[in-house]
Design a protein around this motif. Structure first.
Motif, mmCIF file in Angstrom:
data_model
loop_
_atom_site.group_PDB
_atom_site.id
_atom_site.type_symbol
_atom_site.label_atom_id
_atom_site.label_comp_id
_atom_site.label_asym_id
_atom_site.label_seq_id
_atom_site.Cartn_x
_atom_site.Cartn_y
_atom_site.Cartn_z
ATOM 1 N N GLU A 160 84.937 -8.727 40.622
ATOM 2 C CA GLU A 160 86.142 -8.263 39.919
ATOM 3 C C GLU A 160 86.805 -7.088 40.617
ATOM 4 O OE1 GLU A 160 86.351 -8.162 35.677
ATOM 5 O OE2 GLU A 160 84.613 -9.498 35.478
ATOM 6 N N LYS B 76 89.566 -14.406 37.377
ATOM 7 C CA LYS B 76 88.814 -13.422 36.582
ATOM 8 C C LYS B 76 87.896 -14.158 35.604
ATOM 9 C CE LYS B 76 89.468 -9.090 34.114
ATOM 10 N NZ LYS B 76 89.472 -9.094 32.665
ATOM 11 N N GLU C 293 90.738 -6.884 41.716
ATOM 12 C CA GLU C 293 91.643 -5.815 41.304
ATOM 13 C C GLU C 293 92.365 -5.234 42.530
ATOM 14 O OE1 GLU C 293 92.876 -4.913 38.656
ATOM 15 O OE2 GLU C 293 93.582 -2.850 38.918
#
Ligand code: 2NL
Length: 356
Positions: A18, A72, A22
């Motif tokens: 993750e 995600k 990002e």
């Protein structure tokens, strides 16, 4: 524009966690991201150019955002799958033992007593369990050769030969706490003094250590009638049912007049029920504080007067919770030990007692 799209969709697809995802989001559609910067350039274009480039850029941004969101979810699912495959639970393990036992009835009853007297306007006072004989006896109008000194079966502290200090004793009642509080705070005053007291005695109804609560209320016109009301309120609250009291004339060195107080009860198959029937059970001693005791507490008996009483907590606990033998409270009864998490290897039992 297609280059941009390929670059970011590939990066998103290849992202392994993750944090990386990002990072990509910021570089692409963040405030200073590549797509956002391109959108800002729209302003410099001719209207015709803008009509072509605008919708394409918007579509690109939407596509990148959608890919980010999908990735995600995929990463989260993968993380959960990994945990589920690695972690396991042995359902054949025995369960943790449930705690047995309960708060000791004397602790429970003490708390109940504090709460009821707090409602009646009494504060709690405490003091030492080793007392000098002035606070335990003289201040209570019990002079050196008074028979009460012997009646109290007092434990005296050891003195070396030649040590001529006045004797120290294990307090035989909590009255000395009230003397100390009177000397400290003066009148008017409403206090209860609960705690451990000691007398050299041991049988079914006596243990060398037991618990007492004394009460003291001093004012300009505090009377025996006030005492009766306070005690009836107390017993009714404590036993949860209306309880009548009976006052019998008595004698204590520290009160004048003095009264022993009985509560209404009924004998039923060897057990007592409080608050019904027409038998009486003696539960406490009381009276109007003796002028000599007021003086010892630094109070002028011409100006102040009041009542005092003393109750055995252990006996109240036995009555309320139906415990037949006082000694059961202080044996190594498994129920109290277990409640506090002790796991004794061997527990001494009283023959025929509640462990046996
Ligand atoms: C009993 C008798 C009693 C008191 C205790 C007291 C305390 C002060 C002054 C006067 Cl500071 N009196 N306490 C008074 C009467 C009786 O206890 O048999 N208790 C179980």
């Amino acid at each position: 524009m297609d280059d941009l799209k390929n670059k970011y969709l590939t990066a998103i697809n290849e992202a392994g966690d993750e944090a990386t995802l990002e990072d990509i989001r910021l570089k692409a559609v963040g405030k200073k991201g590549e797509v956002s910067l391109k959108m800002r350039e729209l302003g410099k274009m001719t209207p015709e150019e803008r009509q072509v480039a605008g919708p394409k850029l918007n579509a690109l941004k939407d596509e990148i955002n959608a890919a980010l969101a999908a990735k995600k979810v995929a990463l989260e699912d993968a993380a959960l799958d990994k945990r589920l495959s690695e972690e396991w639970l042995d359902v054949t393990l025995p369960s943790r033992p449930a705690r047995q036992g309960s708060i000791h009835p004397i602790s429970r009853v003490s708390e109940e007593i504090y709460a009821i007297f707090a409602d009646l306007g009494f504060a709690v006072a405490e003091g030492p369990q080793v007392e000098d004989d002035w606070h335990n006896f003289d201040a209570l109008n019990i002079p050196p050769h008074h028979p009460a000194r012997q009646e109290h079966d007092t434990f005296y502290m050891h003195r070396d030969e030649g040590d001529d200090r006045p004797p120290h004793v294990l307090r035989t009642h909590t009255s000395p706490v009230q003397i100390r509080t009177l000397l400290d705070q003066g009148a008017p005053i409403s206090i209860i003094a609960p705690g451990r007291v000691y007398r050299c005695d041991y049988d079914q109804t006596h243990t060398p250590m037991f618990h007492q609560v004394e009460g003291l209320c001093i004012g300009k016109d505090v009377s025996m009638a006030n005492l009766k009301w306070v005690l009836e309120e107390f017993f009714t609250a404590f036993f949860g049912t209306e309880v009548k009291t009976r006052f019998r004339a008595s004698h204590f060195p520290f009160t004048e007049p003095s009264a022993e107080v009985d509560i209404q009860c009924k004998w039923d198959n060897g057990t007592v029920k409080v608050g019904e029937g027409d038998d009486w059970l003696e539960v406490l001693g009381s009276g109007m504080v003796h002028p000599n005791v007021l003086k010892a507490g630094g109070i002028d008996p011409d100006e102040w007067q009041g009542f005092a009483f003393g109750i055995g907590i252990d006996r109240l606990a036995m009555l309320k919770y139906g415990i037949p033998d006082l000694r059961a409270f202080f044996d190594s009864d498994l129920r109290w030990l277990k409640h506090y998490g002790f796991n004794p290897l061997s527990v001494p039992t009283l023959a025929g007692g509640i462990n046996g």
